[in-house]
Design an enzyme around this catalytic site. Structure first.
Site, PDB file in Angstrom:
ATOM      1  N   CYS A   1       0.827  -1.209   0.000  1.00 16.23           N
ATOM      2  CA  CYS A   1       0.000   0.000   0.000  1.00 16.23           C
ATOM      3  C   CYS A   1       0.864   1.264   0.000  1.00 16.23           C
ATOM      4  O   CYS A   1       0.668   2.169  -0.843  1.00 16.23           O
ATOM      5  CB  CYS A   1      -0.964  -0.020   1.174  1.00 16.23           C
ATOM      6  SG  CYS A   1      -0.236  -0.574   2.729  1.00 16.23           S
TER       7      CYS A   1
HETATM    8  N1  LIG Z   1      -4.410  -4.397   4.988  1.00 17.30           N
HETATM    9  C1  LIG Z   1      -3.910  -3.670   4.005  1.00 17.30           C
HETATM   10  O1  LIG Z   1      -4.195  -2.468   3.891  1.00 17.30           O
HETATM   11  C2  LIG Z   1      -3.000  -4.289   2.991  1.00 17.30           C
HETATM   12  C3  LIG Z   1      -2.600  -3.523   1.902  1.00 17.30           C
HETATM   13  C4  LIG Z   1      -1.738  -4.088   0.945  1.00 17.30           C
HETATM   14  C5  LIG Z   1      -1.290  -5.380   1.109  1.00 17.30           C
HETATM   15  N2  LIG Z   1      -1.663  -6.086   2.207  1.00 17.30           N
HETATM   16  C6  LIG Z   1      -1.141  -7.445   2.343  1.00 17.30           C
HETATM   17  O2  LIG Z   1      -2.207  -8.359   2.098  1.00 17.30           O
HETATM   18  C7  LIG Z   1      -2.049  -9.498   2.921  1.00 17.30           C
HETATM   19  C8  LIG Z   1      -3.307  -9.662   3.770  1.00 17.30           C
HETATM   20  O3  LIG Z   1      -3.422  -8.534   4.590  1.00 17.30           O
HETATM   21  P1  LIG Z   1      -4.699  -8.258   5.494  1.00 17.30           P
HETATM   22  O4  LIG Z   1      -4.460  -6.953   6.130  1.00 17.30           O
HETATM   23  O5  LIG Z   1      -5.933  -8.484   4.725  1.00 17.30           O
HETATM   24  O6  LIG Z   1      -4.520  -9.427   6.597  1.00 17.30           O
HETATM   25  P2  LIG Z   1      -5.534 -10.002   7.678  1.00 17.30           P
HETATM   26  O7  LIG Z   1      -6.700  -9.110   7.834  1.00 17.30           O
HETATM   27  O8  LIG Z   1      -4.712 -10.291   8.881  1.00 17.30           O
HETATM   28  O9  LIG Z   1      -6.021 -11.388   7.022  1.00 17.30           O
HETATM   29  C9  LIG Z   1      -5.132 -12.455   6.795  1.00 17.30           C
HETATM   30  C10 LIG Z   1      -5.868 -13.582   6.106  1.00 17.30           C
HETATM   31  O10 LIG Z   1      -4.923 -14.626   5.827  1.00 17.30           O
HETATM   32  C11 LIG Z   1      -5.449 -15.878   6.269  1.00 17.30           C
HETATM   33  N3  LIG Z   1      -4.371 -16.795   6.664  1.00 17.30           N
HETATM   34  C12 LIG Z   1      -3.514 -16.676   7.705  1.00 17.30           C
HETATM   35  N4  LIG Z   1      -2.665 -17.729   7.733  1.00 17.30           N
HETATM   36  C13 LIG Z   1      -3.011 -18.513   6.684  1.00 17.30           C
HETATM   37  C14 LIG Z   1      -2.508 -19.747   6.171  1.00 17.30           C
HETATM   38  N5  LIG Z   1      -1.476 -20.375   6.759  1.00 17.30           N
HETATM   39  N6  LIG Z   1      -3.094 -20.271   5.080  1.00 17.30           N
HETATM   40  C15 LIG Z   1      -4.139 -19.665   4.474  1.00 17.30           C
HETATM   41  N7  LIG Z   1      -4.664 -18.489   4.905  1.00 17.30           N
HETATM   42  C16 LIG Z   1      -4.093 -17.934   6.000  1.00 17.30           C
HETATM   43  C17 LIG Z   1      -6.324 -15.501   7.452  1.00 17.30           C
HETATM   44  O11 LIG Z   1      -7.258 -16.542   7.617  1.00 17.30           O
HETATM   45  P3  LIG Z   1      -7.731 -16.989   9.100  1.00 17.30           P
HETATM   46  O12 LIG Z   1      -8.706 -15.918   9.518  1.00 17.30           O
HETATM   47  O13 LIG Z   1      -8.368 -18.306   8.865  1.00 17.30           O
HETATM   48  O14 LIG Z   1      -6.484 -17.064   9.934  1.00 17.30           O
HETATM   49  C18 LIG Z   1      -6.975 -14.208   6.953  1.00 17.30           C
HETATM   50  O15 LIG Z   1      -8.061 -14.522   6.120  1.00 17.30           O
HETATM   51  C19 LIG Z   1      -0.790  -9.258   3.774  1.00 17.30           C
HETATM   52  O16 LIG Z   1       0.308  -9.898   3.186  1.00 17.30           O
HETATM   53  C20 LIG Z   1      -0.631  -7.752   3.727  1.00 17.30           C
HETATM   54  O17 LIG Z   1       0.712  -7.342   3.887  1.00 17.30           O
HETATM   55  C21 LIG Z   1      -2.525  -5.591   3.141  1.00 17.30           C
END
Ligand SMILES: NC(=O)c1ccc[n+]([C@@H]2O[C@H](COP(=O)([O-])OP(=O)(O)OC[C@H]3O[C@@H](n4cnc5c(N)ncnc54)[C@H](OP(=O)(O)O)[C@@H]3O)[C@@H](O)[C@H]2O)c1
Length: 345
Positions: A149
């Site tokens: 981001c």
């Molecule tokens: N948030 C942002 O603004 C943003 C922006 C750009 C990029 N990102 C990137 O996008 C990714 C997700 O971010 P987020 O903020 O959406 O994270 P988040 O809200 O913490 O969600 C993480 C997701 O990953 C799943 N997960 C965790 N361990 C797993 C595994 N071993 N196998 C399969 N699924 C698994 C979780 O499922 P469970 O609930 O079942 O554990 C949950 O659905 C990250 O790499 C982050 O750096 C995020």
């Protein structure tokens, strides 16, 4: 087309669900969340009641490959690099929202993310998905490394003036501010309402994993390695981020000249909006949308340019840009499913 979302119970995954539900060419075939497998989507997320009726699945790569044409990974670092090689072998296009396939230099991922490096052969196939800058590469990629981001907001804001060689790239300082959803759905003391509300805190100064990503792209654009100062702050917003960037001009320029450069640079890029002279963008002005708004100020006393770039971290900073990249990859109009206007107020 059939899509799978791994990490569908996280903030970026939920945003992908919201966008793909409105995409006329895509059907959500499977949503994966290991901790919610077998549960109904609307039991866990009641806001989707009567909108999408399905269960969460566990992660099964054979099942994913059989059922989908494209899989989005919205998972924490270190997960997608274990699954994507096998999906690619089975002919599934992958769009990775995590940082696993963004850093090309040997050892850099391990150093900044503290996870094992992704398989080198797969890393070679990854195309950096900054949609406005690499559309041709994205169009033929089987693995798209969706940008972070902060890098999205920073690079869209600063690359035009760097490409035109109007500035000294080594003088770049980026002051980034992010709302809380940038850290994902998991909780921590630092994300506690009482700690964040009516507060601003600096974090990961000089250590943020987006530093090498921004440096890598700027260095590749100018053909020379640069290093920059990048400071990150947490602010009491749910979604939205602002990057204020300061850079030395090589020659005298006016606000008007800078604005005209950006207007012409982004002429054919509908998601980039250039602010008029004397106006600067706000995160609220792009919330819920895929827009990136950019504003400028030339300080003629110091001969320095300030660029302010804002995005919604979950949209242009994550799911929105991922869908934009899917559109580019599969030959759909770039804006398909992404014409949502910002939510205001
Ligand atoms: N948030 C942002 O603004 C943003 C922006 C750009 C990029 N990102 C990137 O996008 C990714 C997700 O971010 P987020 O903020 O959406 O994270 P988040 O809200 O913490 O969600 C993480 C997701 O990953 C799943 N997960 C965790 N361990 C797993 C595994 N071993 N196998 C399969 N699924 C698994 C979780 O499922 P469970 O609930 O079942 O554990 C949950 O659905 C990250 O790499 C982050 O750096 C995020």
């Amino acid at each position: 087309m059939k899509a799978g979302i791994v990490g569908a119970s996280g903030y970026s995954g939920l945003e992908l669900i919201r966008l793909l539900l409105g995409h006329p060419e895509v059907e959500i075939e499977t949503i994966v969340s290991p901790s919610n497998a077998g549960s109904k989507l609307d039991d866990i997320f009641p806001h989707l009641t009567n909108i999408q009726n399905c269960d969460f699945d566990s992660l099964d790569l054979n099942d994913l490959a059989e059922r989908t044409d494209v899989v989005f990974f919205a998972t924490p670092a270190g997960i997608s690099s274990q699954s994507i090689p096998s999906l690619l072998e089975k002919g599934v296009t992958c769009i990775d929202l995590s940082g696993d396939f963004r850093l090309k230099e040997d050892g850099l991922y391990e150093e900044w993310y503290k996870h094992s490096s992704p398989p080198a052969q797969t890393l070679k196939k990854a195309v950096y998905g900054l949609s406005e800058f690499y559309p041709e590469e994205i169009a033929s990629a089987d693995l798209i490394a969706n940008p972070g981001c902060y890098p999205t907001a920073s690079l869209l804001g600063i690359l035009p003036v760097i490409q035109q060689e109007w500035v000294d790239p080594a003088s770049l300082i980026i002051d980034g501010k992010s709302g809380l959803s940038g850290a994902g759905r998991k909780t921590s003391i630092a994300a506690h309402f009482s700690e964040v509300n009516e507060n601003v805190s600096a974090y990961k100064l000089g250590r943020h994993q987006h530093i090498p990503e921004i440096e890598q792209i700027i260095s590749s654009q100018i053909g020379k390695d640069i290093q920059l100062t990048f400071s990150t702050h947490l602010i009491p917003l749910t979604r939205g981020m602002m990057c204020s960037m300061y850079i030395n001009l090589k020659h005298e320029k006016t606000d008007r000249e800078v604005i005209e450069l950006y207007q012409s640079f982004y002429e054919n890029h509908p998601f980039i909006r250039i602010m008029p002279e004397g106006k600067w963008p706000t995160p609220k002005g792009v919330a819920g949308s895929n827009y990136c708004d950019i504003g400028f100020s030339v300080d003629s006393r110091t001969n320095r340019l300030t660029v302010i770039s804002v995005i919604d971290n979950l949209m242009k900073g994550a799911a929105g840009q991922a869908v934009q990249n899917m559109n580019l990859r599969f030959g759909y109009p770039e804006m398909l499913g992404l014409t949502l206007s910002p939510v205001f107020p």
